[in-house]
Structures are given as C-alpha cells and as structure tokens.
Design a protein around this motif. Structure first.
Motif, PDB file in Angstrom:
ATOM      1  N   LEU A 120     -22.203  -6.346  -3.465  1.00 48.75           N
ATOM      2  CA  LEU A 120     -21.138  -6.932  -4.280  1.00 48.75           C
ATOM      3  C   LEU A 120     -21.725  -7.437  -5.593  1.00 48.75           C
ATOM      4  CD1 LEU A 120     -18.215  -7.884  -4.603  1.00 48.75           C
ATOM      5  CD2 LEU A 120     -18.827  -9.970  -3.386  1.00 48.75           C
ATOM      6  N   SER A 121     -22.913  -8.063  -5.511  1.00 47.07           N
ATOM      7  CA  SER A 121     -23.597  -8.532  -6.713  1.00 47.07           C
ATOM      8  C   SER A 121     -24.001  -7.357  -7.604  1.00 47.07           C
ATOM      9  CB  SER A 121     -24.843  -9.348  -6.321  1.00 47.07           C
ATOM     10  OG  SER A 121     -25.595  -9.705  -7.456  1.00 47.07           O
ATOM     11  N   LEU A 122     -24.513  -6.305  -6.980  1.00 46.71           N
ATOM     12  CA  LEU A 122     -24.919  -5.117  -7.731  1.00 46.71           C
ATOM     13  C   LEU A 122     -23.720  -4.477  -8.428  1.00 46.71           C
ATOM     14  CD1 LEU A 122     -26.709  -2.805  -8.621  1.00 46.71           C
ATOM     15  CD2 LEU A 122     -26.654  -1.907  -6.291  1.00 46.71           C
ATOM     16  N   ALA A 123     -22.605  -4.379  -7.717  1.00 50.42           N
ATOM     17  CA  ALA A 123     -21.393  -3.794  -8.298  1.00 50.42           C
ATOM     18  C   ALA A 123     -20.900  -4.631  -9.474  1.00 50.42           C
ATOM     19  CB  ALA A 123     -20.302  -3.674  -7.235  1.00 50.42           C
ATOM     20  N   GLY A 124     -21.050  -5.956  -9.363  1.00 47.81           N
ATOM     21  CA  GLY A 124     -20.644  -6.836 -10.451  1.00 47.81           C
ATOM     22  C   GLY A 124     -21.497  -6.639 -11.693  1.00 47.81           C
ATOM     23  N   GLN A 125     -22.798  -6.437 -11.493  1.00 47.92           N
ATOM     24  CA  GLN A 125     -23.697  -6.177 -12.628  1.00 47.92           C
ATOM     25  C   GLN A 125     -23.327  -4.863 -13.317  1.00 47.92           C
ATOM     26  OE1 GLN A 125     -27.931  -6.542 -11.595  1.00 47.92           O
ATOM     27  NE2 GLN A 125     -27.331  -7.796  -9.834  1.00 47.92           N
ATOM     28  N   LEU A 126     -23.006  -3.879 -12.510  1.00 54.82           N
ATOM     29  CA  LEU A 126     -22.635  -2.581 -13.064  1.00 54.82           C
ATOM     30  C   LEU A 126     -21.329  -2.693 -13.849  1.00 54.82           C
ATOM     31  CD1 LEU A 126     -23.726   0.337 -13.007  1.00 54.82           C
ATOM     32  CD2 LEU A 126     -22.208   0.770 -11.083  1.00 54.82           C
ATOM     33  N   GLU A 127     -20.386  -3.457 -13.319  1.00 55.44           N
ATOM     34  CA  GLU A 127     -19.105  -3.651 -14.000  1.00 55.44           C
ATOM     35  C   GLU A 127     -19.295  -4.379 -15.330  1.00 55.44           C
ATOM     36  OE1 GLU A 127     -14.638  -5.361 -12.970  1.00 55.44           O
ATOM     37  OE2 GLU A 127     -16.390  -6.208 -11.965  1.00 55.44           O
TER      38      GLU A 127
END
Length: 239
Positions: free
Chosen positions: A71-78
């Motif tokens: 979830l943290s990784l997806a947030g960084q990508l977003e």
C-alpha cells in the motif's frame, strides 16, 4: 534497459525483502502478466502491485504486513505518477462482512453459460498456490477468513460440488447459493474451467472448483474482482 517505473518499484521493494529477492519476485510477476521491465507503465505496475505481487509477497510474510508494505509502495508510485492511482482502497477492513446489504434470492436466478465470464484455465498456472484440506472444518474456516479480508467481500461459502453447504459466512441464503454452485458444476466439467464469475448488478459472485469442493465468494460493486480472481486462482486442494 529497465524504465523508471520498474526501477522505482524494485528499489522500494528492496526495502521489504532483499534486493535480489525483489528483482526476482517483480520480474516473475511481470512475466506472468506478459509485461516487461523495459516498457511497463505506471498503470500496469499499479495492477501488478495490488494483484499478483501482493499474492506473491503474502507467501513470505504475514498478509497484513504484505498489504501494508505494498500500500505504501502504491502510494509512492501514485505520488510520482498521478494519472496512475493506487488500486488499493483507502479503508481496508480486516473483513467486510458488515458491508453486506440486502438479501439476494439465489433460488430465483436462472443462470446459464452465457451469464458467466470464464477464466482461461491455463492463465496464471505458474503462480504458487495455497493448499487447503476442505474436508476439515479448520481449513474451511482458514480459507473463509483469508478471502474475507479482501476489500468488498460480503460473503464466502465452502460447499461440495453437489451444492451441499459445509461452511459459510455472511451469505444470506447459503442453501440457495449452493444450488447455483451445483447447477454450475456441469459448466466447470464441460469446459475444464478453474474459475467463473457472474455480475448480478450490485454484486458479483465468483466460484472456484477445488476437487470435490467449490468455493463461492460474493462481492459488492466496490470489490477489485480481478484481485479476487487472482486470489482464487492460487487455491489448491491439499494432497
């Protein structure tokens, strides 16, 4: 040469597992999705992160931690690619049983092969699966709890291929849904299918045959059905 999306993702993943494991894991799931490190887009990577990569990471660490890390990784990508939003929901319940709305009258459904979307039985065959002995109440409950953690899931049922209900959670009419499973058994056999799903308007029902058993999942309109099908696709019957 790998692109910026891949490089960013593998670097972030290296903070969760070893750098070598991150590289191996990410390339494997990209290959399963017919994607390559040189051309994968941010949108495609978000699908990978919330689906097959999450499933793979859950095999090496607790599911709660795996989801939190990705979830943290997806947030960084977003944040870097605003046009590729995360596919994780902002609120992730431990289980979604309380989200269930009205009662679906399963006995009134007249379903045929044309009502279902069929999954290719060869797709995703290389994914590492979880094994359950569905003749035991312990594994039936474990499977129900696993699927119940997925956002949007309103009910899970384990039954025999005949439709006999063995275990269910928050399925309003388990006997009626069991009859739908039994009626669908011939479709599984005739087309050698591993998965099927049917859109019932505000709800989707997904079914997966497991030997002499079947798992049925009822999800609401907010559920990530693709993610759910990936999870079901990994299930195996214990030898």
């Amino acid at each position: 040469m790998t692109n910026a999306v891949y490089t960013m993702t593998v670097r972030a993943l290296s903070g969760v597992v070893s750098e070598r494991a991150a590289e191996t894991m990410l390339r494997a799931v990209l290959r399963e999705q017919n994607l390559v490190a040189e051309t994968v887009t941010a949108q495609e990577m978000q699908q990978v992160i919330s689906g097959p990569l999450l499933s793979r990471l859950e095999t090496v660490m607790p599911a709660t931690r795996a989801r939190k890390e990705l979830l943290s990784l997806a947030g960084q990508l977003e944040a870097k690619y605003p046009k590729a939003p995360t596919l994780f929901t902002a609120h992730v319940p431990h289980a979604s049983w309380d989200e269930a709305g009205g009662t679906t009258i399963w006995n009134d459904l007249l379903l045929s092969a044309d009502d279902f979307e069929f999954e290719d039985p060869e797709y995703g065959g290389s994914l590492e699966g979880r094994s359950y002995d569905l003749s035991t109440a312990l594994d039936q409950d474990a499977l129900i709890q696993l699927l119940g953690r997925l956002s949007g899931v309103q009910g899970v049922m384990v039954c025999r291929a005949s439709g006999e209900v063995l275990r269910s959670r928050s399925v309003k009419d388990p006997a009626g849904l069991g009859s739908v499973v039994a009626a669908s058994a011939m479709l599984f056999q005739r087309r050698s299918l591993r998965l099927l799903s049917a859109d019932l308007g505000g709800q989707t029902v997904c079914m997966c045959p497991l030997g002499g058993y079947c798992v049925a999942v009822v999800a609401n309109s907010q559920a990530n059905v693709g993610r759910l099908l990936v999870e079901l696709q990994q299930l195996r019957v214990a030898a």
